[in-house]
Design an enzyme around this catalytic site. Structure first.
Site, PDB file in Angstrom:
ATOM      1  N   TYR A  58       0.855  -1.190   0.000  1.00 28.70           N
ATOM      2  CA  TYR A  58       0.000   0.000   0.000  1.00 28.70           C
ATOM      3  C   TYR A  58       0.890   1.239   0.000  1.00 28.70           C
ATOM      4  O   TYR A  58       1.516   1.565   1.013  1.00 28.70           O
ATOM      5  CB  TYR A  58      -0.903   0.032   1.232  1.00 28.70           C
ATOM      6  N   LEU A 211     -18.556  -1.460   2.484  1.00 29.02           N
ATOM      7  CA  LEU A 211     -19.307  -0.377   1.842  1.00 29.02           C
ATOM      8  C   LEU A 211     -19.013  -0.332   0.346  1.00 29.02           C
ATOM      9  O   LEU A 211     -19.297   0.662  -0.316  1.00 29.02           O
ATOM     10  CB  LEU A 211     -18.981   0.971   2.497  1.00 29.02           C
ATOM     11  N   ARG A 213     -16.296   0.050  -1.386  1.00 28.37           N
ATOM     12  CA  ARG A 213     -15.434   1.165  -1.776  1.00 28.37           C
ATOM     13  C   ARG A 213     -16.188   2.495  -1.840  1.00 28.37           C
ATOM     14  O   ARG A 213     -15.930   3.337  -2.685  1.00 28.37           O
ATOM     15  CB  ARG A 213     -14.743   0.853  -3.111  1.00 28.37           C
ATOM     16  N   SER A 217     -22.144   3.587   0.580  1.00 31.47           N
ATOM     17  CA  SER A 217     -21.969   4.369   1.809  1.00 31.47           C
ATOM     18  C   SER A 217     -23.074   5.394   2.012  1.00 31.47           C
ATOM     19  O   SER A 217     -23.254   5.929   3.109  1.00 31.47           O
ATOM     20  CB  SER A 217     -20.628   5.103   1.785  1.00 31.47           C
TER      21      SER A 217
END
Length: 336
Positions: A58, A211, A213, A217
């Site tokens: 990451y 969610l 991505r 949401s």
């Protein structure tokens, strides 16, 4: 403080009922504010969140360095409660490209050495290859992690995005604590075979993408402009008619959420929580306000009528578009 906890499988640690997925603080979702990211990590620890999930790829190590910095600045009690889950194996290049996966035993130990240094810790709580290396049997990769467990560098072994047969082979090699895999209202592919297999073997699930991505949401709009480098600009679920269809599902879910006096994100997270005590949702909050909203899901209680309404609003298989672009889906499908 959130006091709800769950245990990761029959061999794993007790963790908070929600974990924090930290990827978005470093990669794939556009620029993130470093100070706000660290403040969010501190707020999560203060709220009783214990499970922090990262990957050594990451931001090419950025995320591990960020977590290490946050933990050094946190109160001692919060540092001690933090459990760090690390994914490894993804190969990157200086342009940010992806070059496959490396699960060779020598590579496993190399990746671990660098992660320990970046995190500033003497052990990793849960260690797992991000995707199976097609050229290396899972037994060899898991066996190498087991050697790290024996030496005290790793506490528990995890898996990530694998199918039922790979789960069985890995579990026959060494004790597996949990399987990290995408699971949400609109990503329910694990329910037929993968989840029953994990449960039969006493393996918990840490669910990412709860969610989807940000898609479910309640905050994503059809006219939103995505920043350069945002993964969602390539994701089939965020394109054209697929996006419009999926946001219609969100609006149906919003009506149920409003009737309960909660947000769309909270009811979506609460649904994942309702699927079993062996499932720990990972929320990808990059800001304190989004974290606070996610933690509110712990107070949401869904009765059978609520669950029925949710299933009617967002039936299994209702989403339009795959979870990943075609090349990535082909790799995942080969594992299932």
């Amino acid at each position: 403080m959130t006091t709800r906890t769950r245990t990761l499988g029959t061999t794993g640690p007790q963790v908070s009922a929600l974990g924090l997925g930290c990827m978005g603080m470093s990669a794939l979702y556009g620029a993130a504010d470093r100070a706000e990211s660290i403040a969010t990590l501190h707020a999560a620890l203060e709220a009783g969140v214990t499970l922090l999930d990262t990957g050594d790829f990451y931001g090419m190590g950025h995320n591990e360095l960020l977590i290490g910095e946050a933990l050094r600045a946190a109160p001692a009690a919060h540092r001690e409660q933090a459990l760090i889950s690390v994914k490894f194996g993804a190969l990157r290049d200086p342009d940010g490209g992806w070059s496959g996966y490396d699960g060779r035993p020598t590579a496993v130990k190399n990746f671990a050495a660098y992660s320990l240094q970046r995190l500033g810790t003497d052990h990793i709580d849960i260690y797992r290859i991000a995707r199976v290396d097609p050229d290396v049997p899972i037994e060899e990769t898991v066996g190498a992690i087991a050697e790290l467990v024996e030496k005290g560098y790793v506490r528990h072994i995890g898996l990530s995005e694998v199918g039922a047969e790979t789960i069985r082979r890995a579990a026959a090699t060494a004790p597996i604590t949990d399987l990290q895999i995408e699971y949400s209202l609109i990503s329910r592919g694990i329910e037929d075979e993968i989840l029953p297999t994990a449960r039969a073997l006493g393996i918990a699930v840490t669910a990412y993408g709860v969610l989807s991505r940000g898609l479910i949401s309640g905050h994503f709009t059809p006219d939103r402009q995505l920043a350069a480098g945002d993964f969602r600009s390539l994701s089939p679920r965020f394109q054209g008619d697929n996006l419009r269809h999926n946001l219609d599902l969100v609006e149906a879910l919003r009506k149920i959420a409003e009737q309960k006096g909660v947000t769309v994100a909270q009811i979506a997270i609460a649904w994942v929580l309702s699927r079993g005590e062996d499932i720990v949702p990972l929320v990808g909050a990059r800001r304190r306000d989004r974290l606070a909203e996610a933690l509110g899901a712990l107070e949401v209680r869904l009765d059978q009528a609520d669950l029925t309404a949710i299933e009617e609003a967002v039936p299994a298989g209702a989403a339009a578009g795959d979870r990943y672009p075609a090349a990535q889906m082909a790799h995942l499908d080969s594992e299932r």
